[in-house]
Design an enzyme around this catalytic site. Sequence first.
Site, PDB file in Angstrom:
ATOM      1  N   ASP A 106       0.810  -1.213   0.000  1.00  0.00           N
ATOM      2  CA  ASP A 106       0.000   0.000   0.000  1.00  0.00           C
ATOM      3  C   ASP A 106       0.849   1.271   0.000  1.00  0.00           C
ATOM      4  O   ASP A 106       0.639   2.159  -0.820  1.00  0.00           O
ATOM      5  CB  ASP A 106      -0.961   0.016   1.195  1.00  0.00           C
ATOM      6  CG  ASP A 106      -2.180  -0.874   0.935  1.00  0.00           C
ATOM      7  OD1 ASP A 106      -2.488  -1.125  -0.240  1.00  0.00           O
ATOM      8  OD2 ASP A 106      -2.794  -1.321   1.914  1.00  0.00           O
TER       9      ASP A 106
ATOM     10  N   ARG B 164       1.683   6.138  16.754  1.00  0.00           N
ATOM     11  CA  ARG B 164       1.185   7.037  15.711  1.00  0.00           C
ATOM     12  C   ARG B 164       1.542   8.503  15.935  1.00  0.00           C
ATOM     13  O   ARG B 164       1.988   9.178  15.008  1.00  0.00           O
ATOM     14  CB  ARG B 164      -0.332   6.868  15.515  1.00  0.00           C
ATOM     15  CG  ARG B 164      -0.737   5.429  15.199  1.00  0.00           C
ATOM     16  CD  ARG B 164       0.117   4.821  14.130  1.00  0.00           C
ATOM     17  NE  ARG B 164      -0.290   3.468  13.772  1.00  0.00           N
ATOM     18  CZ  ARG B 164       0.544   2.547  13.309  1.00  0.00           C
ATOM     19  NH1 ARG B 164       1.822   2.833  13.161  1.00  0.00           N
ATOM     20  NH2 ARG B 164       0.111   1.357  12.994  1.00  0.00           N
TER      21      ARG B 164
HETATM   22  N1  ARG Z   1      -6.708  -1.821  17.098  1.00  0.00           N
HETATM   23  C1  ARG Z   1      -5.401  -1.328  17.405  1.00  0.00           C
HETATM   24  C2  ARG Z   1      -5.403   0.174  17.534  1.00  0.00           C
HETATM   25  O1  ARG Z   1      -6.296   0.794  17.016  1.00  0.00           O
HETATM   26  C3  ARG Z   1      -4.361  -1.796  16.407  1.00  0.00           C
HETATM   27  C4  ARG Z   1      -4.525  -1.294  15.006  1.00  0.00           C
HETATM   28  C5  ARG Z   1      -3.545  -1.852  13.998  1.00  0.00           C
HETATM   29  N2  ARG Z   1      -3.707  -3.261  13.909  1.00  0.00           N
HETATM   30  C6  ARG Z   1      -3.329  -4.043  12.891  1.00  0.00           C
HETATM   31  N3  ARG Z   1      -3.457  -5.293  13.033  1.00  0.00           N
HETATM   32  N4  ARG Z   1      -2.845  -3.576  11.802  1.00  0.00           N
HETATM   33  O2  ARG Z   1      -4.532   0.749  18.135  1.00  0.00           O
END
Ligand code: ARG
Length: 400
Positions: free
Chosen positions: A16, A97
Amino acid sequence: MGRAKKVVLAYSGGVDTSVCIPYLKQEWGVEEVIALAADLGQGEELKPIQEKALKSGAVESLVVDAKESFVKDYGFPAIQANALYENRYPLSTSLARPLIAKLLVEAAEKYGADAVAHGCTGKGNDQVRFDVSIAALNPNLKVLAPAREWGMSREETIAYGEKFGIPAPVKKSSPYSIDRNLFGRSIEAGPLEDPETEPLEEIYAMTQAIADTPDEPEYVEIGFERGMPASLNGQVLPAVALVEQLNQVVGKHGFGRIDMVENRLVGIKSREIYETPALLALILAHRDLESLTLTADVSHYKRGVEETYGQLVYNGLWYSPLKAALDAFIQQTQERVSGTVRVKLFKGSATIVGRRSDYSLYSPDLATYGAEDQFDHKAAEGFIYVWGLPTRVWSQKTRG
Ligand code: ARG
């Protein structure tokens, strides 16, 4: 006129984000794409990733080692906050993030870019965390999210990339979506989409199956300084090394797996598996040390703050005024949260079996049932009379 001239793209090396490079240039008229890969301890070789970005058409490919900042500036404050989303998920992905957003903004400012970009789709939490964090750090930067708009299926995305020399994934790609960093792995999709189905053992990489864990328990002593993890078994360690070592030992005993259905910010319930051995053990140990060193009222009040803090981090509000205010409160509470916690690891469990602090508020003279008891038992009587008075009056009035 394109949407932006020069863009810094958060780059992971996957299909991606690789396709984002030609897509931004061809479809959205971007002139220059600078790729940025952050090393947060995902255990991947970053050199090939760096080269792949250039092959995919980036003018520049940056790799930033951000492990130390990730652990110290994002992970450890979350441990001080005992932050768990919905009482279970220690936010291992969420915490990364805002840091990646900060790196993107810094690079954009340094290279004079007018936008930053990421490869998130429109269904997850991560897009929110990126967009809101970037807006908070530099509201003048545009945020481009091609994968949120392009509407291509997986096959179409791969075919699009092939037109621009991006090779299709060699291995039959795994059905899972996995995010990994120093604090843990988040695994979703594929067979996990059925919340009734037990995860296959193959999805785990940081924690052992109970059947393979040692038959003897192992003890680990975690030292904290002002609420920050500082040592293991008496040895003072740099933050990253401490987390790496603790992941090893805790993972070996199979502790740190979470299987949950969680509520995403975008309204979707999703089934997610986590393994976060060190992070979860650190939160348990830290919370225990607080039980020894915080007064009852601070401790009880802090629980509400922790709940809000976990929601803020999950919901992308790391750089927000409320988060800053909660940070100030939490820092104030940590002044005397120093000491050691002993954790017993055995067959998938991490049990706190001892704690010690120079700032302990535990008073043996008051707690003991032995002869040394200093507690004034008679004082309890008057206290209970006053404490129970409203209930007594209420009972008299209602019973008539
Ligand atoms: N649900 C988790 C969050 O929102 C992880 C998200 C990323 N998960 C993944 N398997 N790509 O922080």
